[in-house]
Design an enzyme around this catalytic site. Structure first.
Site, PDB file in Angstrom:
ATOM      1  N   HIS A 124       0.717  -1.242   0.101  1.00  0.00           N
ATOM      2  CA  HIS A 124       0.000  -0.067  -0.070  1.00  0.00           C
ATOM      3  C   HIS A 124       0.913   1.240  -0.201  1.00  0.00           C
ATOM      4  O   HIS A 124       0.450   2.325   0.495  1.00  0.00           O
ATOM      5  CB  HIS A 124      -1.083  -0.002   1.273  1.00  0.00           C
ATOM      6  N   CYS A 132       3.964  13.784  -7.362  1.00  0.00           N
ATOM      7  CA  CYS A 132       3.414  14.819  -7.908  1.00  0.00           C
ATOM      8  C   CYS A 132       2.533  14.348  -9.000  1.00  0.00           C
ATOM      9  O   CYS A 132       2.672  13.469  -9.615  1.00  0.00           O
ATOM     10  CB  CYS A 132       4.583  15.840  -8.839  1.00  0.00           C
ATOM     11  N   CYS A 152       3.375  21.431  -3.191  1.00  0.00           N
ATOM     12  CA  CYS A 152       3.553  21.774  -4.844  1.00  0.00           C
ATOM     13  C   CYS A 152       4.985  21.264  -5.262  1.00  0.00           C
ATOM     14  O   CYS A 152       5.944  21.339  -4.539  1.00  0.00           O
ATOM     15  CB  CYS A 152       3.240  23.162  -5.084  1.00  0.00           C
TER      16      CYS A 152
HETATM   17  C1  BJW Z   1      -3.144  -6.373  16.499  1.00  0.00           C
HETATM   18  C2  BJW Z   1      -2.943  -5.379  17.600  1.00  0.00           C
HETATM   19  C3  BJW Z   1      -1.421  -5.834  18.321  1.00  0.00           C
HETATM   20  C4  BJW Z   1      -4.389  -4.554  16.911  1.00  0.00           C
HETATM   21  N1  BJW Z   1      -0.863  -7.219  17.535  1.00  0.00           N
HETATM   22  N2  BJW Z   1      -2.682  -7.297  16.138  1.00  0.00           N
HETATM   23  C5  BJW Z   1     -12.974  -7.854  -3.156  1.00  0.00           C
HETATM   24  C6  BJW Z   1     -14.040  -7.856  -2.222  1.00  0.00           C
HETATM   25  C7  BJW Z   1     -14.435  -6.689  -1.842  1.00  0.00           C
HETATM   26  C8  BJW Z   1     -13.910  -5.242  -2.048  1.00  0.00           C
HETATM   27  C9  BJW Z   1     -12.838  -5.395  -2.942  1.00  0.00           C
HETATM   28  C10 BJW Z   1     -12.123  -6.614  -3.422  1.00  0.00           C
HETATM   29  N3  BJW Z   1     -11.115  -6.324  -4.212  1.00  0.00           N
HETATM   30  C11 BJW Z   1     -11.056  -4.881  -4.191  1.00  0.00           C
HETATM   31  C12 BJW Z   1     -11.958  -4.088  -3.492  1.00  0.00           C
HETATM   32  C13 BJW Z   1     -12.051  -2.835  -3.052  1.00  0.00           C
HETATM   33  C14 BJW Z   1     -11.246  -2.466  -1.886  1.00  0.00           C
HETATM   34  C15 BJW Z   1     -11.682  -3.353  -0.633  1.00  0.00           C
HETATM   35  O1  BJW Z   1     -10.691  -4.267  -0.264  1.00  0.00           O
HETATM   36  N4  BJW Z   1     -12.563  -2.879  -0.125  1.00  0.00           N
HETATM   37  C16 BJW Z   1     -13.156  -3.509   1.234  1.00  0.00           C
HETATM   38  C17 BJW Z   1     -12.675  -2.658   2.486  1.00  0.00           C
HETATM   39  C18 BJW Z   1     -14.451  -4.017   1.117  1.00  0.00           C
HETATM   40  N5  BJW Z   1      -9.817  -2.514  -2.318  1.00  0.00           N
HETATM   41  C19 BJW Z   1      -9.175  -1.683  -3.160  1.00  0.00           C
HETATM   42  O2  BJW Z   1      -9.743  -0.795  -3.343  1.00  0.00           O
HETATM   43  C20 BJW Z   1      -7.935  -1.727  -3.432  1.00  0.00           C
HETATM   44  N6  BJW Z   1      -7.459  -1.575  -4.655  1.00  0.00           N
HETATM   45  C21 BJW Z   1      -7.779  -2.517  -5.701  1.00  0.00           C
HETATM   46  O3  BJW Z   1      -8.338  -3.543  -5.209  1.00  0.00           O
HETATM   47  O4  BJW Z   1      -7.705  -2.225  -6.922  1.00  0.00           O
HETATM   48  C22 BJW Z   1      -8.203  -2.851  -8.083  1.00  0.00           C
HETATM   49  C23 BJW Z   1      -9.797  -2.424  -8.125  1.00  0.00           C
HETATM   50  C24 BJW Z   1      -9.870  -0.903  -8.566  1.00  0.00           C
HETATM   51  C25 BJW Z   1     -11.012  -0.483  -8.799  1.00  0.00           C
HETATM   52  C26 BJW Z   1     -12.279  -1.072  -8.522  1.00  0.00           C
HETATM   53  C27 BJW Z   1     -12.164  -2.559  -8.174  1.00  0.00           C
HETATM   54  C28 BJW Z   1     -10.700  -2.816  -8.073  1.00  0.00           C
HETATM   55  C29 BJW Z   1      -6.725  -0.804  -2.492  1.00  0.00           C
HETATM   56  C30 BJW Z   1      -6.738  -0.911  -1.352  1.00  0.00           C
HETATM   57  C31 BJW Z   1      -6.215   0.195  -0.414  1.00  0.00           C
HETATM   58  C32 BJW Z   1      -6.285   0.237   1.026  1.00  0.00           C
HETATM   59  N7  BJW Z   1      -5.907   1.482   1.503  1.00  0.00           N
HETATM   60  C33 BJW Z   1      -5.623   1.604   3.085  1.00  0.00           C
HETATM   61  C34 BJW Z   1      -5.130   3.132   3.161  1.00  0.00           C
HETATM   62  C35 BJW Z   1      -3.791   3.163   2.868  1.00  0.00           C
HETATM   63  C36 BJW Z   1      -3.293   4.625   3.316  1.00  0.00           C
HETATM   64  C37 BJW Z   1      -3.463   5.022   4.540  1.00  0.00           C
HETATM   65  O5  BJW Z   1      -2.579   4.823   5.496  1.00  0.00           O
HETATM   66  O6  BJW Z   1      -4.403   6.156   4.866  1.00  0.00           O
HETATM   67  O7  BJW Z   1      -4.541   0.765   3.565  1.00  0.00           O
HETATM   68  S1  BJW Z   1      -7.342   1.326   3.830  1.00  0.00           S
HETATM   69  C38 BJW Z   1      -6.256   0.485   5.109  1.00  0.00           C
HETATM   70  O8  BJW Z   1      -6.832  -0.907   5.549  1.00  0.00           O
HETATM   71  C39 BJW Z   1      -4.699   0.510   5.096  1.00  0.00           C
HETATM   72  C40 BJW Z   1      -4.432  -0.797   5.543  1.00  0.00           C
HETATM   73  O9  BJW Z   1      -3.351  -1.081   4.840  1.00  0.00           O
HETATM   74  C41 BJW Z   1      -5.548  -1.392   5.189  1.00  0.00           C
HETATM   75  C42 BJW Z   1      -5.499  -2.878   5.865  1.00  0.00           C
HETATM   76  O10 BJW Z   1      -5.900  -2.679   7.256  1.00  0.00           O
HETATM   77  P1  BJW Z   1      -5.285  -3.351   8.304  1.00  0.00           P
HETATM   78  O11 BJW Z   1      -3.914  -3.336   8.181  1.00  0.00           O
HETATM   79  O12 BJW Z   1      -5.685  -4.945   8.209  1.00  0.00           O
HETATM   80  O13 BJW Z   1      -5.780  -2.716   9.446  1.00  0.00           O
HETATM   81  P2  BJW Z   1      -6.930  -2.840  10.396  1.00  0.00           P
HETATM   82  O14 BJW Z   1      -7.082  -1.804  11.366  1.00  0.00           O
HETATM   83  O15 BJW Z   1      -8.220  -3.328   9.594  1.00  0.00           O
HETATM   84  O16 BJW Z   1      -6.766  -4.194  11.295  1.00  0.00           O
HETATM   85  C43 BJW Z   1      -5.731  -4.022  12.277  1.00  0.00           C
HETATM   86  C44 BJW Z   1      -5.666  -5.524  12.964  1.00  0.00           C
HETATM   87  O17 BJW Z   1      -4.623  -5.507  14.054  1.00  0.00           O
HETATM   88  C45 BJW Z   1      -6.944  -5.757  13.731  1.00  0.00           C
HETATM   89  O18 BJW Z   1      -7.523  -7.222  13.426  1.00  0.00           O
HETATM   90  C46 BJW Z   1      -6.778  -5.857  15.176  1.00  0.00           C
HETATM   91  O19 BJW Z   1      -7.286  -6.682  16.130  1.00  0.00           O
HETATM   92  C47 BJW Z   1      -5.048  -6.076  14.985  1.00  0.00           C
HETATM   93  N8  BJW Z   1      -4.320  -5.710  16.280  1.00  0.00           N
HETATM   94  N9  BJW Z   1      -3.506  -4.687  18.046  1.00  0.00           N
HETATM   95  C48 BJW Z   1      -1.367  -7.709  16.713  1.00  0.00           C
HETATM   96  N10 BJW Z   1      -0.895  -5.430  19.171  1.00  0.00           N
HETATM   97 ZN    ZN Z   2       5.650  17.739 -11.124  1.00  0.00          ZN
END
Ligand code: BJW
Ligand code: ZN
Length: 270
Positions: A124, A132, A152
């Site tokens: 990600h 840019c 910018c």
């Molecule tokens: C602990 C702890 C401790 C707590 N020890 N553990 C298939 C099905 C459905 C939807 C889709 C699909 N394919 C694609 C999609 C759409 C979408 C998607 O997935 N949506 C779902 C939410 C429904 N995906 C996309 O859009 C992706 N692109 C894509 O698929 O392109 C092709 C496409 C394009 C157009 C149309 C269709 C397809 C891109 C996804 C980008 C995600 N971006 C983010 C933001 C990044 C920037 C930022 O930082 O702001 O990435 S969203 C956010 O979620 C971030 C993370 O990397 C990502 C995952 O989250 P993560 O890391 O799992 O965090 P949490 O908070 O969810 O979980 C934390 C866990 O830790 C918990 O379980 C806790 O219990 C645990 N924990 N303390 C160990 N001490």
């Molecule tokens: Zn530029």
């Protein structure tokens, strides 16, 4: 718990090709908020549709770039925790024994790099790299907060954080490298991810299909918990060091300097 960690560690000791997927939970103990925690998660306080999509950026580039720059400055104050350090040590141990190791992260904070992990596959993107939108030039920003928002480029274009927003494609090379590593692995770990976001979460399904041993470490249940070989309910900063100790010996203060291996130990004590 002790028996479970022994079993998980013994199996890790025998593994030849490890692939690990990490999420925001591994950085929680470094003080970085996760996304989906009901109380402290970023998405509990902010709407992702207003901040984490390209549409949101073009609608309000000032707000979105400021929010990401605040997060960049916050992460700059944070240090890797024992979970990050344990994975860096595991890499050193495995590579030292001629084994294969791949660390795949969804995180944008680069704390794995700070812990000493190398070759990290960033699915990600990164908070540190700003791009840019007009000319595509990328710059790693390690300095203080920007003076104005959006920042910018010399060409006059707006600069955006080099992260992957909803609806955007993941970097093709990173995703392909991740899929190759998972395809080849015989031991897979899912650490600190809710497994809610695709295609990253699909890597867990892929590992289950390849019949690798699958370990999950998370204080909460996830959609994959029931199918994992071991699902350990705990914090990664506490659990991972113990697993790596079981597999490769207890870490010493000098473990960062140690390179070689003694049997399965890769620390300086033996
Ligand atoms: C602990 C702890 C401790 C707590 N020890 N553990 C298939 C099905 C459905 C939807 C889709 C699909 N394919 C694609 C999609 C759409 C979408 C998607 O997935 N949506 C779902 C939410 C429904 N995906 C996309 O859009 C992706 N692109 C894509 O698929 O392109 C092709 C496409 C394009 C157009 C149309 C269709 C397809 C891109 C996804 C980008 C995600 N971006 C983010 C933001 C990044 C920037 C930022 O930082 O702001 O990435 S969203 C956010 O979620 C971030 C993370 O990397 C990502 C995952 O989250 P993560 O890391 O799992 O965090 P949490 O908070 O969810 O979980 C934390 C866990 O830790 C918990 O379980 C806790 O219990 C645990 N924990 N303390 C160990 N001490
Ligand atoms: Zn530029």
């Amino acid at each position: 718990m002790n028996d479970l960690l022994k079993q998980v560690g013994a199996c890790l000791r025998d593994a030849r090709r490890v692939a690990i997927l990490t999420g925001a939970g591994i950085s929680a103990e470094s003080g970085i908020p996760t996304f989906r925690d009901a109380l402290t998660g970023l998405w509990a306080r902010f709407n992702p549709a207003d901040l984490a999509t390209p549409e949101a950026f073009f609608r309000n580039p000032e707000r979105v770039s400021r929010w990401y720059d605040e997060r960049r400055c916050q992460v700059a104050q944070c240090q890797p925790n024992p979970g990050h350090l344990a994975l860096a040590r595991l890499q050193k141990c495995m590579v030292g024994q001629g084994k294969t190791f791949a660390l795949i992260t969804q995180n944008v904070d680069r704390l794995h790099h700070a812990a000493g992990s190398t070759g990290v596959i960033e699915l990600h993107g990164s908070l540190w790299v700003w791009r840019c939108v007009a000319c595509g030039k990328e710059v790693e920003e390690r300095g203080p907060a920007f003076d104005s928002y959006p920042p910018c480029c010399a060409c006059g274009g707006f600069r955006r954080p080099g992260v992957v927003w909803f609806g955007e494609m993941l970097p093709a090379e990173a995703l392909a490298a991740a899929e190759r590593a998972v395809e080849a692995c015989d031991y897979f770990m899912s650490i600190g991810t809710s497994a809610a976001v695709y295609p990253a979460a699909g890597l867990i399904a892929q590992a289950l299909r390849t019949r690798a041993n699958v370990l999950e470490v998370n204080p909460e249940e996830t959609p994959f918990s029931a199918r994992a070989d071991w699902s350990i309910r705990g914090q990664s900063g506490q659990v991972l060091p113990r697993i790596v100790d079981e597999a490769f010996g207890v870490a010493t203060a000098a473990h960062h300097q140690s390179e070689g291996s003694d049997g399965n130990r890769c620390t300086e004590e033996s």
